[in-house]
Scaffold this motif. Structure first.
Motif, PDB file in Angstrom:
ATOM      1  N   ASP A 100       0.823  -1.214   0.000  1.00 44.12           N
ATOM      2  CA  ASP A 100       0.000   0.000   0.000  1.00 44.12           C
ATOM      3  C   ASP A 100       0.856   1.262   0.000  1.00 44.12           C
ATOM      4  O   ASP A 100       0.433   2.301  -0.529  1.00 44.12           O
ATOM      5  N   VAL A 101       2.036   1.186   0.594  1.00 45.26           N
ATOM      6  CA  VAL A 101       2.947   2.338   0.550  1.00 45.26           C
ATOM      7  C   VAL A 101       3.427   2.553  -0.886  1.00 45.26           C
ATOM      8  O   VAL A 101       3.444   3.686  -1.384  1.00 45.26           O
ATOM      9  N   VAL A 102       3.800   1.488  -1.553  1.00 35.21           N
ATOM     10  CA  VAL A 102       4.250   1.607  -2.949  1.00 35.21           C
ATOM     11  C   VAL A 102       3.105   2.076  -3.842  1.00 35.21           C
ATOM     12  O   VAL A 102       3.299   2.864  -4.771  1.00 35.21           O
ATOM     13  N   LEU A 103       1.898   1.640  -3.537  1.00 33.82           N
ATOM     14  CA  LEU A 103       0.724   2.031  -4.323  1.00 33.82           C
ATOM     15  C   LEU A 103       0.487   3.538  -4.277  1.00 33.82           C
ATOM     16  O   LEU A 103      -0.133   4.098  -5.190  1.00 33.82           O
TER      17      LEU A 103
ATOM     18  N   THR B  41      13.269  -3.259  -6.879  1.00 30.43           N
ATOM     19  CA  THR B  41      13.944  -2.778  -5.672  1.00 30.43           C
ATOM     20  C   THR B  41      14.087  -3.872  -4.615  1.00 30.43           C
ATOM     21  O   THR B  41      14.482  -3.595  -3.483  1.00 30.43           O
ATOM     22  N   ASP B  42      13.730  -5.087  -4.972  1.00 27.52           N
ATOM     23  CA  ASP B  42      13.884  -6.253  -4.105  1.00 27.52           C
ATOM     24  C   ASP B  42      13.051  -6.158  -2.819  1.00 27.52           C
ATOM     25  O   ASP B  42      13.488  -6.566  -1.745  1.00 27.52           O
ATOM     26  N   VAL B  43      11.832  -5.618  -2.937  1.00 24.67           N
ATOM     27  CA  VAL B  43      10.921  -5.611  -1.785  1.00 24.67           C
ATOM     28  C   VAL B  43       9.652  -6.413  -2.062  1.00 24.67           C
ATOM     29  O   VAL B  43       8.748  -6.439  -1.228  1.00 24.67           O
ATOM     30  N   LEU B  44       9.612  -7.078  -3.205  1.00 29.67           N
ATOM     31  CA  LEU B  44       8.426  -7.865  -3.523  1.00 29.67           C
ATOM     32  C   LEU B  44       8.146  -8.945  -2.470  1.00 29.67           C
ATOM     33  O   LEU B  44       6.976  -9.150  -2.106  1.00 29.67           O
ATOM     34  N   PRO B  45       9.164  -9.626  -1.921  1.00 26.83           N
ATOM     35  CA  PRO B  45       8.870 -10.610  -0.872  1.00 26.83           C
ATOM     36  C   PRO B  45       8.300  -9.987   0.406  1.00 26.83           C
ATOM     37  O   PRO B  45       7.779 -10.708   1.268  1.00 26.83           O
ATOM     38  N   LEU B  46       8.401  -8.658   0.521  1.00 31.78           N
ATOM     39  CA  LEU B  46       7.931  -7.965   1.728  1.00 31.78           C
ATOM     40  C   LEU B  46       6.549  -7.341   1.539  1.00 31.78           C
ATOM     41  O   LEU B  46       6.077  -6.622   2.417  1.00 31.78           O
TER      42      LEU B  46
ATOM     43  N   GLY C  78      15.724   0.033   8.316  1.00 26.66           N
ATOM     44  CA  GLY C  78      15.905   1.308   7.621  1.00 26.66           C
ATOM     45  C   GLY C  78      16.181   1.130   6.138  1.00 26.66           C
ATOM     46  O   GLY C  78      15.639   1.853   5.297  1.00 26.66           O
ATOM     47  N   GLY C  79      17.017   0.158   5.789  1.00 25.83           N
ATOM     48  CA  GLY C  79      17.318  -0.083   4.380  1.00 25.83           C
ATOM     49  C   GLY C  79      16.125  -0.597   3.609  1.00 25.83           C
ATOM     50  O   GLY C  79      15.915  -0.233   2.450  1.00 25.83           O
ATOM     51  N   GLU C  80      15.319  -1.433   4.256  1.00 26.39           N
ATOM     52  CA  GLU C  80      14.112  -1.949   3.597  1.00 26.39           C
ATOM     53  C   GLU C  80      13.113  -0.818   3.349  1.00 26.39           C
ATOM     54  O   GLU C  80      12.493  -0.747   2.280  1.00 26.39           O
ATOM     55  N   LYS C  81      12.941   0.062   4.335  1.00 30.46           N
ATOM     56  CA  LYS C  81      12.043   1.208   4.148  1.00 30.46           C
ATOM     57  C   LYS C  81      12.530   2.093   3.005  1.00 30.46           C
ATOM     58  O   LYS C  81      11.725   2.599   2.209  1.00 30.46           O
ATOM     59  N   GLN C  82      13.845   2.263   2.938  1.00 33.36           N
ATOM     60  CA  GLN C  82      14.423   3.064   1.858  1.00 33.36           C
ATOM     61  C   GLN C  82      14.037   2.476   0.501  1.00 33.36           C
ATOM     62  O   GLN C  82      13.625   3.192  -0.418  1.00 33.36           O
TER      63      GLN C  82
ATOM     64  N   VAL D 182      11.513   0.560  -0.201  1.00 34.56           N
ATOM     65  CA  VAL D 182      10.064   0.686  -0.416  1.00 34.56           C
ATOM     66  C   VAL D 182       9.742   2.048  -1.026  1.00 34.56           C
ATOM     67  O   VAL D 182       8.947   2.150  -1.972  1.00 34.56           O
ATOM     68  N   HIS D 183      10.355   3.100  -0.508  1.00 36.25           N
ATOM     69  CA  HIS D 183      10.078   4.438  -1.046  1.00 36.25           C
ATOM     70  C   HIS D 183      10.689   4.622  -2.436  1.00 36.25           C
ATOM     71  O   HIS D 183      10.139   5.354  -3.264  1.00 36.25           O
ATOM     72  N   LEU D 184      11.793   3.961  -2.701  1.00 32.37           N
ATOM     73  CA  LEU D 184      12.325   3.980  -4.060  1.00 32.37           C
ATOM     74  C   LEU D 184      11.363   3.285  -5.010  1.00 32.37           C
ATOM     75  O   LEU D 184      11.132   3.758  -6.132  1.00 32.37           O
ATOM     76  N   ALA D 185      10.773   2.176  -4.565  1.00 31.74           N
ATOM     77  CA  ALA D 185       9.765   1.499  -5.387  1.00 31.74           C
ATOM     78  C   ALA D 185       8.572   2.406  -5.638  1.00 31.74           C
ATOM     79  O   ALA D 185       8.000   2.411  -6.739  1.00 31.74           O
ATOM     80  N   ARG D 186       8.198   3.192  -4.641  1.00 34.37           N
ATOM     81  CA  ARG D 186       7.047   4.094  -4.781  1.00 34.37           C
ATOM     82  C   ARG D 186       7.275   5.115  -5.898  1.00 34.37           C
ATOM     83  O   ARG D 186       6.384   5.341  -6.728  1.00 34.37           O
ATOM     84  N   VAL D 187       8.458   5.737  -5.950  1.00 32.67           N
ATOM     85  CA  VAL D 187       8.692   6.744  -6.992  1.00 32.67           C
ATOM     86  C   VAL D 187       8.879   6.094  -8.362  1.00 32.67           C
ATOM     87  O   VAL D 187       8.508   6.683  -9.381  1.00 32.67           O
ATOM     88  N   LEU D 188       9.443   4.891  -8.392  1.00 34.00           N
ATOM     89  CA  LEU D 188       9.560   4.193  -9.668  1.00 34.00           C
ATOM     90  C   LEU D 188       8.174   3.825 -10.208  1.00 34.00           C
ATOM     91  O   LEU D 188       7.912   3.947 -11.413  1.00 34.00           O
TER      92      LEU D 188
END
Length: 258
Positions: A94-97, A123-128, A138-142, A144-150
């Motif tokens: 939902d954050v990426v959405l 961004t390698d967060v699909l499993p999450l 912190g790195g995972e959150k980072q 996630v937000h990169l995935a959001r802008v992409l």
């Protein structure tokens, strides 16, 4: 694609930027570098039209930012900030959405869902995706937000523009290189990106051009090989260095220390 002339920005009695010119073309990755307090993030925010300052002086796709439709602009440009809320009571998906909000009113389409899944995979967060955002490192959150802008810029519009403010913070070596390769893939398709980056050797490997700032002024603005010289780097960072050819790719390799 993006043009700005003689940008000057003052906060109270402090001049944070002085007479900065920027000309960004399609297909380019411009890295903004410099010591702490050089004005890097301030410049990025101005160029991304976040502060409202100089909206007439900054031209994007031959149109001043003040003349853009506020609903249309997010489909053309997006920005990743170095600071974000650490408490978001949502799933990762939902954050990426959130990056797809410019494309739908109430319910995302299949194209929106596809863009979200694609960005999470890159961004390698699909499993999450089902994880609680607040449970991440912190790195995972980072990432996630990169995935959001992409996901936000996943469309067929030509000449899209991506701004990234220190996107590699908290990331390990693998994910640093994975993100940089993803940004280069984005620019090689005719888009452009502006990135604030502290790691000069990564900038030397990936940037098409580097703008080196010191105390709000441009010291050098050119290809990495012309900016990253021993004389310039030692003077700007006030620390001795050696610059040699990287044995892997022949780009400048900066080694700090005597």
């Amino acid at each position: 694609m993006l043009q700005a002339n003689e940008l000057t920005y003052r906060y109270k009695t402090h001049t944070l930027l002085q007479d900065v010119d920027v000309a960004l073309h399609s297909g380019e990755l411009l890295v903004i570098a410099g010591p702490n307090g050089a004005g890097k993030s301030t410049l990025l925010s101005l160029l991304a039209h976040e502060s409202g300052k100089h909206s007439e002086a900054i031209v994007f796709k031959q149109k001043a930012f003040k003349n853009w439709d506020n609903e249309e602009l997010p489909r053309h440009k997006a920005k990743f900030s170095q600071s974000y809320s650490s408490d978001i009571p949502l799933r990762v998906h939902d954050v990426v959405l959130m990056g797809r909000y410019p494309y739908f009113n109430t319910k995302p389409s299949q194209a929106d869902e596809d863009a979200v899944l694609k960005a999470m995979d890159e961004t390698d967060v699909l499993p999450l995706k089902e994880r609680d955002y607040n449970s991440l490192s912190g790195g995972e959150k980072q990432r996630v937000h990169l995935a959001r802008v992409l996901a936000q810029l996943d469309n067929d519009i030509q000449d899209r523009l991506l701004f990234l403010d220190e996107p590699l913070n908290n990331l390990d070596v693998l994910h640093q290189h994975r993100i940089l390769h993803r940004v280069k893939d984005f620019t090689e398709k005719g888009n452009a990106a502006v990135m604030v980056l502290h790691d000069l050797n990564l900038a030397a490997c990936f940037a098409d051009r580097v703008m080196l700032l010191q105390r709000g002024k441009v010291v050098a603005h050119d290809a990495p090989a012309k900016v990253f010289t021993r004389e310039i780097i030692s003077r700007v960072y006030n620390f001795p260095c050696t610059v040699c050819a990287n044995p892997v790719n022949n780009n400048p390799l900066i080694i700090f220390g005597t």
